[in-house]
Design a protein around this motif. Structure first.
Motif, PDB file in Angstrom:
ATOM      1  N   ILE A 102      41.381   7.607  25.475  1.00 41.39           N
ATOM      2  CA  ILE A 102      39.945   7.749  25.730  1.00 41.39           C
ATOM      3  C   ILE A 102      39.144   7.091  24.613  1.00 41.39           C
ATOM      4  O   ILE A 102      38.164   6.376  24.859  1.00 41.39           O
ATOM      5  CB  ILE A 102      39.578   9.237  25.855  1.00 41.39           C
ATOM      6  N   PHE A 103      39.558   7.321  23.389  1.00 39.77           N
ATOM      7  CA  PHE A 103      38.849   6.768  22.227  1.00 39.77           C
ATOM      8  C   PHE A 103      38.796   5.243  22.280  1.00 39.77           C
ATOM      9  O   PHE A 103      37.725   4.638  22.180  1.00 39.77           O
ATOM     10  CB  PHE A 103      39.540   7.236  20.948  1.00 39.77           C
ATOM     11  N   ILE A 104      39.950   4.617  22.455  1.00 36.41           N
ATOM     12  CA  ILE A 104      40.009   3.161  22.356  1.00 36.41           C
ATOM     13  C   ILE A 104      39.344   2.486  23.548  1.00 36.41           C
ATOM     14  O   ILE A 104      38.880   1.339  23.441  1.00 36.41           O
ATOM     15  CB  ILE A 104      41.486   2.702  22.220  1.00 36.41           C
ATOM     16  N   CYS A 105      39.246   3.170  24.687  1.00 34.28           N
ATOM     17  CA  CYS A 105      38.627   2.559  25.866  1.00 34.28           C
ATOM     18  C   CYS A 105      37.116   2.790  25.928  1.00 34.28           C
ATOM     19  O   CYS A 105      36.403   1.995  26.547  1.00 34.28           O
ATOM     20  CB  CYS A 105      39.285   3.091  27.138  1.00 34.28           C
ATOM     21  N   SER A 106      36.640   3.882  25.346  1.00 34.23           N
ATOM     22  CA  SER A 106      35.209   4.197  25.425  1.00 34.23           C
ATOM     23  C   SER A 106      34.416   3.725  24.215  1.00 34.23           C
ATOM     24  O   SER A 106      33.189   3.857  24.193  1.00 34.23           O
ATOM     25  CB  SER A 106      35.011   5.709  25.597  1.00 34.23           C
ATOM     26  N   LEU A 136      40.261  -7.298  22.886  1.00 32.63           N
ATOM     27  CA  LEU A 136      40.771  -5.945  23.116  1.00 32.63           C
ATOM     28  C   LEU A 136      40.031  -5.196  24.224  1.00 32.63           C
ATOM     29  O   LEU A 136      40.602  -4.300  24.840  1.00 32.63           O
ATOM     30  CB  LEU A 136      40.681  -5.135  21.812  1.00 32.63           C
ATOM     31  N   ARG A 137      38.776  -5.540  24.473  1.00 32.36           N
ATOM     32  CA  ARG A 137      37.988  -4.779  25.435  1.00 32.36           C
ATOM     33  C   ARG A 137      38.541  -4.843  26.860  1.00 32.36           C
ATOM     34  O   ARG A 137      38.522  -3.832  27.567  1.00 32.36           O
ATOM     35  CB  ARG A 137      36.530  -5.272  25.410  1.00 32.36           C
ATOM     36  N   PRO A 138      39.071  -5.987  27.356  1.00 30.23           N
ATOM     37  CA  PRO A 138      39.539  -6.007  28.750  1.00 30.23           C
ATOM     38  C   PRO A 138      40.900  -5.344  28.971  1.00 30.23           C
ATOM     39  O   PRO A 138      41.357  -5.280  30.117  1.00 30.23           O
ATOM     40  CB  PRO A 138      39.632  -7.512  29.063  1.00 30.23           C
ATOM     41  N   VAL A 139      41.560  -4.874  27.908  1.00 28.94           N
ATOM     42  CA  VAL A 139      42.900  -4.309  28.058  1.00 28.94           C
ATOM     43  C   VAL A 139      42.826  -3.034  28.892  1.00 28.94           C
ATOM     44  O   VAL A 139      41.949  -2.188  28.695  1.00 28.94           O
ATOM     45  CB  VAL A 139      43.521  -4.011  26.677  1.00 28.94           C
ATOM     46  N   SER A 140      43.756  -2.885  29.821  1.00 22.50           N
ATOM     47  CA  SER A 140      43.785  -1.716  30.703  1.00 22.50           C
ATOM     48  C   SER A 140      44.019  -0.437  29.893  1.00 22.50           C
ATOM     49  O   SER A 140      44.775  -0.441  28.911  1.00 22.50           O
ATOM     50  CB  SER A 140      44.902  -1.883  31.740  1.00 22.50           C
ATOM     51  N   PRO A 141      43.392   0.665  30.311  1.00 24.17           N
ATOM     52  CA  PRO A 141      43.613   1.933  29.604  1.00 24.17           C
ATOM     53  C   PRO A 141      45.082   2.347  29.556  1.00 24.17           C
ATOM     54  O   PRO A 141      45.557   2.875  28.548  1.00 24.17           O
ATOM     55  CB  PRO A 141      42.776   2.935  30.400  1.00 24.17           C
ATOM     56  N   VAL A 145      39.288   7.235  32.485  1.00 22.84           N
ATOM     57  CA  VAL A 145      40.550   7.063  31.763  1.00 22.84           C
ATOM     58  C   VAL A 145      41.360   8.344  31.750  1.00 22.84           C
ATOM     59  O   VAL A 145      42.588   8.325  31.916  1.00 22.84           O
ATOM     60  CB  VAL A 145      40.263   6.573  30.329  1.00 22.84           C
ATOM     61  N   ILE A 146      40.705   9.496  31.572  1.00 24.86           N
ATOM     62  CA  ILE A 146      41.452  10.742  31.400  1.00 24.86           C
ATOM     63  C   ILE A 146      42.246  11.081  32.651  1.00 24.86           C
ATOM     64  O   ILE A 146      43.362  11.620  32.571  1.00 24.86           O
ATOM     65  CB  ILE A 146      40.506  11.897  31.010  1.00 24.86           C
ATOM     66  N   VAL A 147      41.724  10.776  33.824  1.00 22.30           N
ATOM     67  CA  VAL A 147      42.450  11.078  35.063  1.00 22.30           C
ATOM     68  C   VAL A 147      43.750  10.283  35.121  1.00 22.30           C
ATOM     69  O   VAL A 147      44.824  10.825  35.424  1.00 22.30           O
ATOM     70  CB  VAL A 147      41.565  10.784  36.287  1.00 22.30           C
ATOM     71  N   GLU A 207      37.561  18.842  27.821  1.00 22.17           N
ATOM     72  CA  GLU A 207      37.796  19.001  26.384  1.00 22.17           C
ATOM     73  C   GLU A 207      38.371  17.730  25.779  1.00 22.17           C
ATOM     74  O   GLU A 207      37.937  17.274  24.713  1.00 22.17           O
ATOM     75  CB  GLU A 207      38.747  20.171  26.149  1.00 22.17           C
ATOM     76  N   ARG A 208      39.353  17.132  26.457  1.00 22.18           N
ATOM     77  CA  ARG A 208      39.930  15.882  25.955  1.00 22.18           C
ATOM     78  C   ARG A 208      38.887  14.768  25.947  1.00 22.18           C
ATOM     79  O   ARG A 208      38.819  13.972  25.000  1.00 22.18           O
ATOM     80  CB  ARG A 208      41.122  15.480  26.825  1.00 22.18           C
ATOM     81  N   VAL A 209      38.067  14.712  26.993  1.00 22.22           N
ATOM     82  CA  VAL A 209      37.011  13.697  27.047  1.00 22.22           C
ATOM     83  C   VAL A 209      36.022  13.890  25.904  1.00 22.22           C
ATOM     84  O   VAL A 209      35.599  12.919  25.253  1.00 22.22           O
ATOM     85  CB  VAL A 209      36.295  13.746  28.405  1.00 22.22           C
ATOM     86  N   ALA A 210      35.650  15.134  25.630  1.00 23.54           N
ATOM     87  CA  ALA A 210      34.686  15.403  24.557  1.00 23.54           C
ATOM     88  C   ALA A 210      35.232  14.976  23.201  1.00 23.54           C
ATOM     89  O   ALA A 210      34.512  14.359  22.396  1.00 23.54           O
ATOM     90  CB  ALA A 210      34.332  16.894  24.543  1.00 23.54           C
TER      91      ALA A 210
END
Length: 304
Positions: A181-185, A154-159, A245-247, A117-120
């Motif tokens: 999740i939003f900012i990394c995906s 910003l893209r290489p920043v760790s989640p 990322v969610i894990v 759900e969080r991923v979606a």
């Protein structure tokens, strides 16, 4: 009389030629029909068993090698469980995956559903922002030059570096995980969509200018069909990133989710459950990958 004989012989030859021509036409017309009728029978009889074996057998061998190495490595171990012990524990875990004994004690099924759900939500928000942004960046050179250094920064920043920002802004663990999740995906969708727009042949856009098409029609009739394969590739990469990322985010935020379940089992020193969670995370990620590959093939124009 000579003329009559001459014309008679000509008529005879013409008639014979006509009969031969009809026979040839009939034979040519009958040949495709016969081949079409014979094709289904050949397709039914000639099932490609060797191709099926070559698709199924190598993955099974790979799994068997992994399990064999695992069994050998844990043969005399007292701390790391064997494959057989882990399998027996997995049967117990999945015999009741949706139990509820409290807010922090729920079955693995609920934890997977909460994580999905969080991923979606996070992935959906990233798609709503990232895909239109990719179209704009790819369409207008000024926006491309303006956003390129920001994306590269910003893209290489760790989640996990984004998680504290989410906790600071939203004051809650669940929206902070969705924010991460939003900012990394979002980056794979922006980059792949922009690249797809930039690779649209210039002839297509020149025709649009000649026809005096509006920008909306250029996007919907020309750019969108051409960019769709690139866009779906970005979506596929983003889903994989979101599941990774969610894990990690749930391990730090707590609550209900497969990441929190792994961390909670580590606190209980239940290594069997940790191994089960690792396989579950991999299987769910693989299922998401296969689903999006199927969608991408559905909209692929390579065979057209």
């Amino acid at each position: 009389m000579v003329s009559a004989v001459f014309h008679s012989s000509l008529d005879t030859k013409a008639q014979a030629a006509g009969d031969v021509g009809k026979a040839v036409v009939a034979a040519v017309a009958a040949k495709p029909i016969a081949s079409v009728q014979a094709a289904p029978a050949a397709a039914k009889l000639g099932f490609d068993w060797s191709g099926l074996v070559m698709k199924v057998f190598p993955p099974l061998v790979g799994i068997a090698v992994l399990v064999g190495l695992w069994a050998i490595a844990t043969m005399n171990s007292t701390t790391f469980p064997t494959p057989a012990a882990t399998f027996v524990e997995a049967i117990k875990v999945f015999s009741d995956p949706f139990y509820r004994n409290g807010p922090n004690d729920q079955g693995i099924g609920w934890n997977i559903l909460f994580s999905l759900e969080r991923v979606a939500v996070g992935f959906g928000l990233a798609a709503l922002v990232g895909i239109p942004a990719g179209f704009l960046i790819g369409r207008f050179g000024f926006l491309d030059r303006m956003s390129s250094p920001l994306i590269s920064l910003l893209r290489p920043v760790s989640p996990l570096a984004w998680l504290p920002i989410g906790l600071l802004v939203f004051k809650s663990a669940n929206p902070a995980a969705i924010w991460t999740i939003f900012i990394c995906s979002i980056w794979p969708m922006i980059i792949n969509t922009a690249v797809g727009v930039q690779r649209v042949p210039a002839d297509y856009l020149n025709v649009a200018r000649v026809l005096n098409l509006s920008e909306w029609k250029v996007v919907t009739k020309i750019l969108f069909p051409a960019v769709l394969p690139y866009m779906l590739t970005g979506v596929r990469l983003s889903v994989g990133t979101a599941w990774l990322v969610i894990v990690a985010a749930e391990m730090l935020t707590g609550g209900v989710g497969i990441g929190f379940w792994v961390w909670d089992e580590w606190n209980n020193l239940n290594v069997k459950h940790i191994l089960i969670a690792i396989f579950v995370i991999g299987i769910v990620g693989l299922a998401l990958e296969w689903a999006l590959i199927a969608v991408a093939k559905r909209f692929s124009y390579d065979d057209v």
